[in-house]
Scaffold this motif. Structure first.
Motif: not given
Length: 342
Positions: A118, A123, A134
């Motif tokens: 990313s 990420k 996440a």
């Protein structure tokens, strides 16, 4: 008269002693509590400073501390998938029965993470409570920190595109970080290429912690090294008695090294590093030992008993060659023996 080898490379050998998780149990059970090894540092600072390539290098080195069933790292050019089992975590992370129960409720028997590029960094996601989520900066920072030694900094480079997903990628990366091996280019390693005599000498020389400026005392006895860039390294190793197996008038640095020649040099390196080989059997169990040079039989037996080398179907194939990937594993295991002994 041969020199007495001084153990100047223990710092290199001991580089292999870490890289495992060193986690401590926490009172509050969340993702960080299972992977946080030490006092937290600023999450954004550590996460933002690590590139996707550095993460890859860190993970494949850390993998060396675990059995395959405990940790797996599946890397492609576009993603990294990590699986770390509860069994693996318990090797270094003290968990109460309640914490183990809560771990299983969150992750099952294995914690799974995905990392994707990313921008200049990456990420991360974790599979928890039955879905991909996440990973917070706090948890990501805890995880990244757990995979690194406090006094260890990754070198630039070493992201070899032709070793991604290769069975030897961790061994290759560790030796690159220790300045023992180099790539064929800045982005390739050629893991399946054959190891030459010159390459073997260079890698053993670097692993030995020797210095051409301090240890060179004169040219080797070999007659074909006048234009060879590594001539001084060969001369120093000859002086220390590490390459006696190459006993001809010529060294032939570009000739592929045989498996028995490699074994002799590797065993000589172990002894030169003052590893106590007297406590290890030199029994050679290979059924083709009648094809080995007499002076290599015990060396091969020693490395076999130490778990450094193996064969196929009970044979060692002494006259065969070996790949750069294969020797990366052999040399890493040898360095680990020296580090553990120290």
């Amino acid at each position: 008269m041969k020199k007495t080898f001084l153990a100047g490379a223990l710092s290199i050998a001991c580089l292999t002693g870490g890289f495992g998780l060193q986690a401590n149990a926490q009172e509050t059970v969340d993702v960080a509590s299972f992977i946080h090894p030490k006092q937290a540092v600023a999450a954004t600072k550590q996460v933002q400073s690590m590139t996707y390539q550095d993460l890859y290098k860190t993970l494949v080195i850390a993998k060396l501390a675990y059995e395959d069933k405990e940790m797996s790292v599946v890397a492609t050019k576009n993603s990294i998938t990590l699986k770390l089992s509860l069994q693996g975590l318990l090797k270094t992370n003290k968990m109460t029965a309640q914490e183990q129960k809560e771990f299983k409720e969150l992750f099952g028997e294995v914690i799974q993470m995905k990392f994707t590029p990313s921008g200049n960094t990456f990420k991360a996601e974790v599979y928890a409570e039955g879905k991909w989520q996440a990973l917070s900066d706090k948890d990501l920072n805890a995880f990244v920190g757990s995979m690194q030694e406090d006094d260890f900094k990754l070198k630039p480079g070493g992201y070899f595109t032709d070793t991604i997903g290769h069975w030897a990628e961790g061994y290759i990366q560790l030796l690159f970080q220790a300045d023992i091996i180099k790539g064929t280019t800045s982005s390739t390693f050629n893991p399946n290429g054959q190891v030459t005599r010159g390459q073997l000498a260079s890698m053993i020389f670097r692993a030995s912690g020797l210095d051409v400026n301090k240890d060179y005392e004169g040219p080797a006895t070999y007659k074909d090294l006048a234009k060879y860039p590594g001539a001084k390294e060969v001369a120093i190793l000859e002086e220390y008695g590490l390459i006696d197996i190459f006993d001809g008038a010529k060294f032939e640095p570009y000739k592929p090294v045989t498996r028995e020649e490699m074994a002799y040099v590797t065993a000589s390196y172990l002894e030169a590093m003052e590893y106590d080989v007297s406590k290890v059997s030199k029994n050679n169990p290979f059924t083709d030992k009648n094809k080995m040079r007499k002076e290599t039989v015990e060396a091969i037996g020693l490395l076999k008993q130490l778990g450094v080398v193996d064969g196929t179907n009970g044979q060692f194939n002494p006259k065969g060659n070996l790949t750069r990937a294969q020797f990366s594993k052999i040399l890493t295991l040898t360095l680990m023996l020296v580090g553990d002994d120290e």
